[in-house]
Design an enzyme around this catalytic site. Structure first.
Site, short mmCIF file in Angstrom:
data_model
loop_
_atom_site.label_atom_id
_atom_site.label_comp_id
_atom_site.label_asym_id
_atom_site.label_seq_id
_atom_site.Cartn_x
_atom_site.Cartn_y
_atom_site.Cartn_z
N ASN A 117 0.79 -1.23 0.00
CA ASN A 117 0.00 0.00 0.00
C ASN A 117 0.82 1.28 0.00
OD1 ASN A 117 1.07 0.08 2.56
ND2 ASN A 117 -0.85 0.60 3.58
N ARG A 256 -2.96 5.41 11.68
CA ARG A 256 -4.01 4.76 12.48
C ARG A 256 -4.70 5.83 13.32
NH1 ARG A 256 -3.66 1.44 9.30
NH2 ARG A 256 -3.38 -0.82 9.52
N GLN A 285 -13.36 1.31 13.66
CA GLN A 285 -13.79 1.15 12.28
C GLN A 285 -14.74 -0.04 12.14
OE1 GLN A 285 -9.78 3.05 10.16
NE2 GLN A 285 -10.42 1.00 9.60
N HIS A 309 -11.78 4.64 5.47
CA HIS A 309 -10.43 4.07 5.35
C HIS A 309 -10.27 3.38 4.00
CE1 HIS A 309 -7.06 1.51 7.44
NE2 HIS A 309 -6.63 2.23 6.42
#
Length: 358
Positions: A117, A256, A285, A309
């Site tokens: 990512n 985070r 989340q 997210h």
């Protein structure tokens, strides 16, 4: 073996777009392969509470696959019940939803798809910085309302050129953020990290290290958070640290959510101590509908760049982390060595300092 995967629901979008591999509908593209090897594969988004698919099946699962975007929180209590669990694989990057200390004690391996990512998130960070600094969101909302008052948005819009930008964490993502900021002619690029960059790497991006966190934030017009969540970073950006920020600084967090104190950030934005806050990560989340970050604003009615997210789950990133997950499983089934960079917890020990200096 029994393989349990907790992924997010893709709904109609996942049915129409098979490249949405990180969903329960498309299942990382590995169901036919796993079943051809004789393994049982259970996939669900149901992860909360003792009657959830997650908690019911973790007790006898051999392998757990999770994702940072809809994390199945594997606590020490659940690890104690997971008598057969041998390996946890994060389809993506970031394994803070797993109690890593408990995994070490139980000799459960924890791996993630390192690097899958990094470009995706670094691009999202740069986009978020520009959206805040240029006051883009209020300007777009004005157009949607049918209004046109240039002064109302221009009064809080700036150039990125000439600003000091700093990253908390200069690892794979933080470093790429600084690389991508070079063409903007920022006044200075600085970083805060427990480990200094190699001299050549720092020279390549003209980055200066600041060793004291309060000193670091006091110098920045823009702060971006690019470090993992662990005991040493949880609540790192709190009310006390925010007092040391430049008044009117912008803060971007795609690392985070729990690294920042949610209420302290909302209060700092409301007071104008922060001019803007943007990111895609939340301390819980999915985020509850009454989460303060959904609606917080600065004194001029802007400064909120929050989204779900998704920075690390672009279609390109999903292809990378799906392939990486399969590779990790192949190595596990065939008893082959794993890529060292992917190992967070080996057999009974940490294999990385990314989750704190251990």
């Amino acid at each position: 073996m029994k393989v349990l995967a907790i992924l997010y629901t893709g709904g109609k979008a996942a049915q129409e777009e098979p490249k949405l591999l990180g969903t329960i509908e498309n299942q990382l593209g590995i169901r036919p392969w796993l079943e051809s090897l004789g393994h049982e594969f259970i996939v669900s988004d149901d992860k909360e509470g003792p009657n959830s698919v997650f908690q019911k099946n973790i007790v006898d699962a051999d392998i757990l696959i999770t994702t940072p975007f809809h994390p199945g929180y594997l606590t020490a209590d659940l690890i104690a019940k997971a008598k057969n669990l041998k390996i946890c694989v994060t389809a993506g990057v970031g394994s803070d939803h797993i109690d890593l200390n408990a995994a070490v004690e139980r000799k459960i391996q924890v791996l993630e798809v390192t690097g899958s990512n990094v470009v995706s998130v670094a691009e999202h960070v740069v986009m978020s910085i520009l959206l805040l600094v240029r006051n883009y969101t209020p300007a777009h909302e004005m157009i949607e309302r049918g209004d046109w008052q240039v002064s109302e948005v221009a009064r809080n819009a700036y150039d990125l050129e000439g600003k000091v930008v700093g990253t908390i964490g200069a690892g794979r993502i933080g470093y790429r953020v600084l690389q991508r900021l070079l063409p903007f002619n920022c006044k200075e690029l600085i970083y805060y990290d427990y480990a200094p960059l190699p001299a050549e790497a720092a020279k390549a991006i003209s980055a200066r290290r600041v060793e004291d966190l309060k000193d670091f934030v006091s110098q920045c017009d823009v702060v971006t958070v690019n470090c993992p969540l662990h005991e040493g970073t949880r609540g790192l950006i709190n009310a006390d640290l925010l007092k040391h920020f430049k008044k009117g600084a912008w803060l971007v967090n795609t690392a985070r959510g729990a690294i920042c104190d949610a209420d302290a950030v909302a209060a700092a934005l409301k007071s104008g101590q922060l001019r803007g806050y943007s990111g895609d990560v939340w301390n819980v989340q999915p985020a509850p509908k009454n989460h303060p970050w959904r609606t917080m604003k600065n004194p001029l009615g802007g400064g909120n760049g929050m989204v779900p997210h998704y920075s690390g789950t672009t279609l390109d990133a999903q292809a990378r982390y799906a392939a990486g997950t399969k590779s990790i499983l192949e190595n596990f089934f065939e008893n082959k060595p794993q890529e060292p960079a992917n190992i967070i917890v080996g057999v009974g020990k940490y294999e990385t300092k990314a989750y704190g200096q251990r």
